[in-house]
Each structure stands twice: as C-alpha cells, then as structure tokens.
Design a protein around this motif. Structure first.
Motif, PDB file in Angstrom:
ATOM      1  N   ARG A 108      18.285  -4.362 -10.081  1.00 49.00           N
ATOM      2  CA  ARG A 108      18.970  -4.610 -11.350  1.00 49.00           C
ATOM      3  C   ARG A 108      18.004  -4.901 -12.488  1.00 49.00           C
ATOM      4  NH1 ARG A 108      24.420  -5.673 -11.198  1.00 49.00           N
ATOM      5  NH2 ARG A 108      24.223  -6.961 -13.063  1.00 49.00           N
ATOM      6  N   SER A 109      16.790  -5.360 -12.149  1.00 44.23           N
ATOM      7  CA  SER A 109      15.833  -5.741 -13.190  1.00 44.23           C
ATOM      8  C   SER A 109      14.488  -5.097 -12.918  1.00 44.23           C
ATOM      9  CB  SER A 109      15.692  -7.268 -13.236  1.00 44.23           C
ATOM     10  OG  SER A 109      14.641  -7.647 -14.108  1.00 44.23           O
ATOM     11  N   ARG A 110      14.086  -4.198 -13.783  1.00 43.35           N
ATOM     12  CA  ARG A 110      12.766  -3.586 -13.636  1.00 43.35           C
ATOM     13  C   ARG A 110      11.654  -4.617 -13.802  1.00 43.35           C
ATOM     14  NH1 ARG A 110      12.630   1.935 -13.696  1.00 43.35           N
ATOM     15  NH2 ARG A 110      14.577   3.009 -14.225  1.00 43.35           N
ATOM     16  N   LEU A 111      11.883  -5.601 -14.662  1.00 42.66           N
ATOM     17  CA  LEU A 111      10.879  -6.634 -14.866  1.00 42.66           C
ATOM     18  C   LEU A 111      10.653  -7.429 -13.592  1.00 42.66           C
ATOM     19  CD1 LEU A 111       9.009  -8.167 -16.787  1.00 42.66           C
ATOM     20  CD2 LEU A 111      10.964  -9.622 -17.413  1.00 42.66           C
ATOM     21  N   PHE A 112      11.744  -7.810 -12.930  1.00 40.83           N
ATOM     22  CA  PHE A 112      11.596  -8.556 -11.679  1.00 40.83           C
ATOM     23  C   PHE A 112      10.970  -7.678 -10.594  1.00 40.83           C
ATOM     24  CE2 PHE A 112      13.196 -10.078  -7.570  1.00 40.83           C
ATOM     25  CZ  PHE A 112      12.750 -11.398  -7.611  1.00 40.83           C
ATOM     26  N   GLY A 113      11.342  -6.403 -10.569  1.00 40.11           N
ATOM     27  CA  GLY A 113      10.734  -5.494  -9.603  1.00 40.11           C
ATOM     28  C   GLY A 113       9.233  -5.374  -9.785  1.00 40.11           C
ATOM     29  N   ALA A 114       8.806  -5.291 -11.054  1.00 36.97           N
ATOM     30  CA  ALA A 114       7.369  -5.236 -11.322  1.00 36.97           C
ATOM     31  C   ALA A 114       6.695  -6.559 -10.991  1.00 36.97           C
ATOM     32  CB  ALA A 114       7.132  -4.878 -12.792  1.00 36.97           C
ATOM     33  N   PHE A 115       7.432  -7.661 -11.154  1.00 38.59           N
ATOM     34  CA  PHE A 115       6.878  -8.987 -10.885  1.00 38.59           C
ATOM     35  C   PHE A 115       6.565  -9.177  -9.397  1.00 38.59           C
ATOM     36  CE2 PHE A 115       7.749 -13.428  -9.665  1.00 38.59           C
ATOM     37  CZ  PHE A 115       6.712 -14.054 -10.346  1.00 38.59           C
ATOM     38  N   ILE A 116       7.467  -8.717  -8.519  1.00 40.04           N
ATOM     39  CA  ILE A 116       7.264  -8.946  -7.080  1.00 40.04           C
ATOM     40  C   ILE A 116       6.551  -7.782  -6.396  1.00 40.04           C
ATOM     41  CG2 ILE A 116       9.309 -10.402  -6.957  1.00 40.04           C
ATOM     42  CD1 ILE A 116      10.726  -8.064  -5.579  1.00 40.04           C
ATOM     43  N   ARG A 117       6.229  -6.714  -7.142  1.00 31.76           N
ATOM     44  CA  ARG A 117       5.582  -5.567  -6.522  1.00 31.76           C
ATOM     45  C   ARG A 117       4.265  -5.927  -5.848  1.00 31.76           C
ATOM     46  NH1 ARG A 117       5.628  -2.069 -10.652  1.00 31.76           N
ATOM     47  NH2 ARG A 117       7.778  -1.507 -10.131  1.00 31.76           N
ATOM     48  N   PRO A 118       3.392  -6.766  -6.455  1.00 32.49           N
ATOM     49  CA  PRO A 118       2.158  -7.127  -5.736  1.00 32.49           C
ATOM     50  C   PRO A 118       2.422  -7.835  -4.413  1.00 32.49           C
ATOM     51  CG  PRO A 118       1.975  -7.668  -8.066  1.00 32.49           C
ATOM     52  CD  PRO A 118       3.408  -7.311  -7.829  1.00 32.49           C
ATOM     53  N   ALA A 119       3.438  -8.708  -4.382  1.00 32.23           N
ATOM     54  CA  ALA A 119       3.758  -9.401  -3.131  1.00 32.23           C
ATOM     55  C   ALA A 119       4.273  -8.419  -2.086  1.00 32.23           C
ATOM     56  CB  ALA A 119       4.802 -10.493  -3.394  1.00 32.23           C
ATOM     57  N   VAL A 120       5.081  -7.448  -2.516  1.00 32.22           N
ATOM     58  CA  VAL A 120       5.579  -6.446  -1.580  1.00 32.22           C
ATOM     59  C   VAL A 120       4.430  -5.600  -1.043  1.00 32.22           C
ATOM     60  CG1 VAL A 120       7.053  -4.413  -1.348  1.00 32.22           C
ATOM     61  CG2 VAL A 120       7.849  -6.387  -2.653  1.00 32.22           C
ATOM     62  N   LEU A 121       3.524  -5.200  -1.909  1.00 30.08           N
ATOM     63  CA  LEU A 121       2.372  -4.401  -1.483  1.00 30.08           C
ATOM     64  C   LEU A 121       1.505  -5.190  -0.508  1.00 30.08           C
ATOM     65  CD1 LEU A 121       0.710  -1.823  -1.741  1.00 30.08           C
ATOM     66  CD2 LEU A 121      -0.437  -2.845  -3.718  1.00 30.08           C
ATOM     67  N   LEU A 122       1.323  -6.488  -0.794  1.00 37.32           N
ATOM     68  CA  LEU A 122       0.553  -7.332   0.124  1.00 37.32           C
ATOM     69  C   LEU A 122       1.235  -7.407   1.490  1.00 37.32           C
ATOM     70  CD1 LEU A 122      -1.776  -9.373   0.586  1.00 37.32           C
ATOM     71  CD2 LEU A 122      -0.203 -11.165  -0.223  1.00 37.32           C
ATOM     72  N   GLY A 123       2.556  -7.587   1.485  1.00 36.44           N
ATOM     73  CA  GLY A 123       3.275  -7.656   2.745  1.00 36.44           C
ATOM     74  C   GLY A 123       3.241  -6.366   3.532  1.00 36.44           C
ATOM     75  N   LEU A 124       3.205  -5.240   2.826  1.00 38.83           N
ATOM     76  CA  LEU A 124       3.160  -3.950   3.513  1.00 38.83           C
ATOM     77  C   LEU A 124       1.805  -3.655   4.116  1.00 38.83           C
ATOM     78  CD1 LEU A 124       5.160  -1.728   0.973  1.00 38.83           C
ATOM     79  CD2 LEU A 124       5.950  -2.555   3.192  1.00 38.83           C
ATOM     80  N   THR A 125       0.754  -4.215   3.548  1.00 34.04           N
ATOM     81  CA  THR A 125      -0.599  -3.900   4.012  1.00 34.04           C
ATOM     82  C   THR A 125      -1.145  -4.899   5.023  1.00 34.04           C
ATOM     83  OG1 THR A 125      -1.493  -5.057   2.074  1.00 34.04           O
ATOM     84  CG2 THR A 125      -1.198  -2.676   1.902  1.00 34.04           C
ATOM     85  N   VAL A 126      -0.666  -6.142   4.989  1.00 38.42           N
ATOM     86  CA  VAL A 126      -1.189  -7.149   5.916  1.00 38.42           C
ATOM     87  C   VAL A 126      -0.605  -6.904   7.307  1.00 38.42           C
ATOM     88  CG1 VAL A 126      -1.214  -9.603   6.488  1.00 38.42           C
ATOM     89  CG2 VAL A 126      -1.544  -8.866   4.127  1.00 38.42           C
ATOM     90  N   PRO A 127      -1.425  -6.784   8.351  1.00 36.40           N
ATOM     91  CA  PRO A 127      -0.902  -6.566   9.706  1.00 36.40           C
ATOM     92  C   PRO A 127      -0.125  -7.781  10.212  1.00 36.40           C
ATOM     93  CG  PRO A 127      -3.247  -6.037   9.559  1.00 36.40           C
ATOM     94  CD  PRO A 127      -2.890  -6.763   8.301  1.00 36.40           C
ATOM     95  N   GLY A 128       0.778  -7.519  11.137  1.00 39.04           N
ATOM     96  CA  GLY A 128       1.543  -8.594  11.740  1.00 39.04           C
ATOM     97  C   GLY A 128       0.669  -9.594  12.470  1.00 39.04           C
ATOM     98  N   LEU A 129      -0.470  -9.144  12.980  1.00 34.79           N
ATOM     99  CA  LEU A 129      -1.391 -10.041  13.662  1.00 34.79           C
ATOM    100  C   LEU A 129      -1.869 -11.159  12.743  1.00 34.79           C
ATOM    101  CD1 LEU A 129      -3.241 -10.786  16.052  1.00 34.79           C
ATOM    102  CD2 LEU A 129      -4.890  -9.104  15.174  1.00 34.79           C
ATOM    103  N   VAL A 130      -2.118 -10.818  11.475  1.00 36.87           N
ATOM    104  CA  VAL A 130      -2.589 -11.831  10.529  1.00 36.87           C
ATOM    105  C   VAL A 130      -1.513 -12.879  10.297  1.00 36.87           C
ATOM    106  CG1 VAL A 130      -3.366 -12.201   8.162  1.00 36.87           C
ATOM    107  CG2 VAL A 130      -4.155 -10.200   9.441  1.00 36.87           C
ATOM    108  N   TRP A 131      -0.249 -12.431  10.092  1.00 31.08           N
ATOM    109  CA  TRP A 131       0.833 -13.396   9.896  1.00 31.08           C
ATOM    110  C   TRP A 131       1.013 -14.275  11.128  1.00 31.08           C
ATOM    111  CZ3 TRP A 131       1.097 -13.634   5.129  1.00 31.08           C
ATOM    112  CH2 TRP A 131       1.301 -12.555   4.286  1.00 31.08           C
ATOM    113  N   ALA A 132       0.888 -13.687  12.298  1.00 30.27           N
ATOM    114  CA  ALA A 132       1.038 -14.465  13.527  1.00 30.27           C
ATOM    115  C   ALA A 132      -0.031 -15.547  13.621  1.00 30.27           C
ATOM    116  CB  ALA A 132       0.973 -13.536  14.742  1.00 30.27           C
ATOM    117  N   LEU A 133      -1.273 -15.177  13.357  1.00 29.31           N
ATOM    118  CA  LEU A 133      -2.366 -16.156  13.447  1.00 29.31           C
ATOM    119  C   LEU A 133      -2.221 -17.258  12.397  1.00 29.31           C
ATOM    120  CD1 LEU A 133      -5.403 -13.776  14.086  1.00 29.31           C
ATOM    121  CD2 LEU A 133      -4.277 -15.283  15.734  1.00 29.31           C
ATOM    122  N   LEU A 134      -1.880 -16.861  11.170  1.00 33.49           N
ATOM    123  CA  LEU A 134      -1.745 -17.853  10.110  1.00 33.49           C
ATOM    124  C   LEU A 134      -0.607 -18.836  10.399  1.00 33.49           C
ATOM    125  CD1 LEU A 134      -2.326 -15.705   6.899  1.00 33.49           C
ATOM    126  CD2 LEU A 134      -3.861 -17.417   7.881  1.00 33.49           C
TER     127      LEU A 134
END
Length: 278
Positions: A108-134
């Motif tokens: 609904r909001s392009r501004l909000f989509g652009a705001f969270i895009r870096p977090a989404v990109l980070l989540g897509l690139t970080v392996p599950g192993l890293v989240w498990a260890l952290l």
C-alpha cells in the motif's frame, strides 16, 4: 418392476455397478503415480549404489528400513518429530503473520516498501546457519531460540511473495468493487483474499520448507531434543543409516502435511477458479 431395477435410456450406456469407488480414486491414483515411480527409481538406484560400494557409508535399503523400524517401535520418532513440528508451527505462524502485516503495508505504501527493502535484502542473503548461531548465542537453550530463528529465516522471502501477490490483484475487480460500493470488509472477503490465496498458499509451503532447514540447524547447535539433535547424534556415531532414517521419517511427515492438508486446503480455497472456467 422392482425398486432396484433401472431404466436404460436411449443413447446412454449403463454404468457398471460397484465402480463408484474406483471412479473416485482413479484421478488421485493417476496423479500420485509419477511421484511413486520417481521414489521407486531413486530407491532402486540407491540400492544398486549400496551393493556396488559395499561401504558402511552407503547403507542398503534393508539397513535403513531396520533403523526406521527401531525408531518407530520405541516411540522416539513420533516424540521427536512432534517436538520439531511444534517449534516449526510456532515460528512459522509468527513469521507468516509478521510477513502478511508488513506485506500489506509495503504493497500500500511505496515509501514503506523502500524503507524495509534493505532489511528484506539482508534477510534474503543471510544463511539460516547464521540466524541459528546468533539466536543460540542470544537466547540460549529455550523456546525463543527456534521461534526467533524461524521468524528471521522465513519472514523476508514470505514478505516478498505476499507483497507481490497483493500487487497482482486485478485492478478491474478493485474498480468494480468501488463502483458497487462494497464495504471494506466485503472488498477484503470477495476481492482481495480470493486473488491472493495462491500466493498465501505458496508462502505457507515456502515457510514450512525454510523453517525445516532452520530448525534442524538450531536443534543441532543449541538444543537437546528434536529431529535436528537426533541427526547430530547419529552423525556423531557415524551411523549413516540412522541419519537417513530420521530424514526419511520427517520427509514422510512433511509429505503427509502437503498432500493431506495443503492440497486439500488449496482445492477448497481455489475451487471458485475452476468453477468459473467451466
């Protein structure tokens, strides 16, 4: 004429009695046949490889089957699978709810989509192993560790899937709902939800597959029970047949969820698409 007699209509062939059950099951059997052939082919190739190698690292089917029976007979398999499924369900439901909420705002909001895009990109690139260890480091041994790990692992790809589904809603349907002055609840029920149901179901399937990969790592590194822990235990003892047995047991459970629950839900929720095409 008795009550059981039937009248043969001209041009209509009489259906043989007792064939109703077969006609009901025949489409399901035809749909399951390719998958069954694939499984038999893989099993046959594995057996040939095991007999050729003659190595404890490549156990034959009889040895793997013996391990499966051992795990099932003791009741440990059902208990450990239940523990893992409970953790997957908690993390999956929470991650799905968060992804739907954020996906709605992003669509609904392009501004909000652009705001969270870096977090989404980070989540897509970080392996599950890293989240498990952290999460093991942050939360230690507890329920928060697998739940948070699964949320971090599945929310970004789910958010992308759901936001794309929301953007794919037919604009003509939206305009028609506006012309007929549908209420907000009616628009959600009759326009929005039917349009994004395929994306939601695809997201649920994606969530389960990703959650399984994440939970195995969490249970392997930081917990003392669950399928991941049992896999690590069998690996530590170099029991390849045990590793394969646990993998196959959980695979059967996930296949039962897919074919017994997910496909039935999909057929029910998307039935209107097939009916409208008649």
């Amino acid at each position: 004429m008795s009550a059981t007699d039937t009248v043969a209509l001209p041009g209509v062939a009489r259906q043989p009695e007792g064939g109703g059950a077969w006609r009901a099951w025949a489409p399901r059997l035809r749909a399951a046949l390719p998958g069954a052939v694939f499984c038999l082919l893989v099993a046959g190739l594995w057996e040939v490889l095991a007999r050729t190698k003659q190595s404890p690292l490549v156990p034959d089917l009889a040895e793997v089957w013996g391990e499966i029976l051992r795990l099932l007979a003791g009741g440990m398999a059902l208990e450990q699978v239940g523990i893992t499924l409970w953790r997957i369900s908690l993390g999956g439901i929470a991650g799905f709810a968060i992804a739907v909420l954020l996906g709605l705002f992003a669509a609904r909001s392009r501004l909000f989509g652009a705001f969270i895009r870096p977090a989404v990109l980070l989540g897509l690139t970080v392996p599950g192993l890293v989240w498990a260890l952290l999460c093991v480091i942050w939360f230690g041994v507890g329920l928060a560790t697998p739940v948070v790990s699964i949320i971090l692992g599945i929310a970004p790809p789910l958010l992308v899937t759901i936001s794309q589904g929301l953007r794919a809603v037919d604009s003509e349907l939206t305009e028609m709902a506006h012309v007929f002055r549908f209420s907000r609840a009616a628009r959600i029920r009759h326009v929005l939800l039917p349009s994004i149901v395929p994306f939601l179901l695809s997201g649920v399937r994606l969530a389960f597959s990703l959650a399984w990969k994440v939970i195995v790592l969490v249970e392997l590194f930081g917990l003392s029970d669950g399928v991941g822990y049992q896999l690590n235990s069998e690996f530590s003892s170099q029991n390849v047949a045990g590793v394969l047995a646990w993998t196959l047991i959980f695979w059967v459970v996930m296949a039962a969820i897919e074919f017994g629950l997910m496909q039935g839900m999909e057929n029910r929720l998307t039935r209107w698409r097939r009916e409208s095409s008649l």
